[in-house]
Design a protein around this motif. Structure first.
Motif, PDB file in Angstrom:
ATOM      1  N   MET A 165      38.231 -20.151 -27.751  1.00 59.39           N
ATOM      2  CA  MET A 165      37.276 -19.710 -26.739  1.00 59.39           C
ATOM      3  C   MET A 165      37.424 -18.209 -26.474  1.00 59.39           C
ATOM      4  O   MET A 165      36.434 -17.481 -26.380  1.00 59.39           O
ATOM      5  N   ASP A 214      26.137 -19.075 -21.080  1.00 55.98           N
ATOM      6  CA  ASP A 214      26.018 -20.407 -21.678  1.00 55.98           C
ATOM      7  C   ASP A 214      27.304 -21.203 -21.506  1.00 55.98           C
ATOM      8  O   ASP A 214      27.274 -22.371 -21.116  1.00 55.98           O
ATOM      9  N   HIS A 215      28.443 -20.564 -21.806  1.00 56.35           N
ATOM     10  CA  HIS A 215      29.728 -21.256 -21.673  1.00 56.35           C
ATOM     11  C   HIS A 215      29.976 -21.667 -20.222  1.00 56.35           C
ATOM     12  O   HIS A 215      30.356 -22.807 -19.943  1.00 56.35           O
ATOM     13  N   ARG A 258      27.733 -24.514 -19.083  1.00 58.27           N
ATOM     14  CA  ARG A 258      28.191 -25.802 -19.626  1.00 58.27           C
ATOM     15  C   ARG A 258      29.409 -26.304 -18.858  1.00 58.27           C
ATOM     16  O   ARG A 258      29.493 -27.484 -18.507  1.00 58.27           O
ATOM     17  N   ALA A 259      30.360 -25.423 -18.596  1.00 56.64           N
ATOM     18  CA  ALA A 259      31.571 -25.810 -17.866  1.00 56.64           C
ATOM     19  C   ALA A 259      31.225 -26.264 -16.448  1.00 56.64           C
ATOM     20  O   ALA A 259      31.769 -27.261 -15.952  1.00 56.64           O
ATOM     21  N   GLU A 274      30.808 -15.932 -34.683  1.00 58.61           N
ATOM     22  CA  GLU A 274      31.156 -15.652 -33.299  1.00 58.61           C
ATOM     23  C   GLU A 274      32.381 -14.756 -33.277  1.00 58.61           C
ATOM     24  O   GLU A 274      33.008 -14.513 -34.288  1.00 58.61           O
ATOM     25  N   ARG A 281      36.070 -15.995 -29.256  1.00 62.52           N
ATOM     26  CA  ARG A 281      34.621 -15.836 -29.076  1.00 62.52           C
ATOM     27  C   ARG A 281      34.321 -14.798 -27.991  1.00 62.52           C
ATOM     28  O   ARG A 281      33.391 -14.007 -28.119  1.00 62.52           O
ATOM     29  N   LEU A 333      33.057 -14.735 -20.774  1.00 62.78           N
ATOM     30  CA  LEU A 333      32.795 -15.934 -21.571  1.00 62.78           C
ATOM     31  C   LEU A 333      31.320 -16.169 -21.865  1.00 62.78           C
ATOM     32  O   LEU A 333      30.991 -16.942 -22.766  1.00 62.78           O
ATOM     33  N   ARG A 390      31.638 -14.970 -16.199  1.00 58.89           N
ATOM     34  CA  ARG A 390      30.380 -14.893 -16.938  1.00 58.89           C
ATOM     35  C   ARG A 390      30.349 -13.668 -17.850  1.00 58.89           C
ATOM     36  O   ARG A 390      29.852 -13.746 -18.976  1.00 58.89           O
TER      37      ARG A 390
END
Length: 135
Positions: free
Chosen positions: A79, A21-22, A25-26, A125, A82, A18, A15
């Protein structure tokens, strides 16, 4: 450290790198088919490797990006570009590591990843220029 503790530590590090939010979602996309694989990723990549004490998050980010670029893992590369905003790595770091990719893994690999990085940066990003970090 127990498996559950390693998993909890891995989720916290994941967390922090990444973003919530990412990760949310995962986690929402997990199914019975890949639940064991997802747990493996959290425990091994995030709970062990990314949680180690030998490198900073910035250094781990740069190593990860270099390996992903060299290996042609373009979705993961994007990813992690970002994620650089959360690891302390900068655009200058990204430029330098892609030059290393060009020399040691090939110009086509670096060229593709320069393009991916430019797209991520154009979307607003990814990392910042070093001078933006100090102002």
């Amino acid at each position: 450290m127990t498996t559950d503790e390693r998993h909890a530590q891995g989720m916290a590090v994941r967390r922090s790198v990444l973003g919530d939010d990412h990760v949310d979602r995962a986690e929402a996309k997990k199914t019975d088919f890949d639940v064991d694989f997802q747990r493996f990723i959290v425990e091994s990549a995030w709970g062990s490797v990314w949680s180690g004490s030998g490198l900073t998050k910035r250094e781990r980010s740069m190593v990860t990006l270099t390996l992903l670029a060299a290996g042609g893992h373009h979705d993961e590369f994007a990813m992690h570009v970002r994620a650089m905003r959360r690891t302390g790595a900068t655009i200058e770091d990204l430029q330098e590591l892609l030059m290393h990719v060009a020399v040691y893994a090939g110009v086509p690999a670096a060229n593709t990843c320069f393009g991916i990085a430019k797209r991520v940066l154009a979307e607003g990003e990814g990392p910042q220029w070093r001078e933006e970090l100090t102002s």
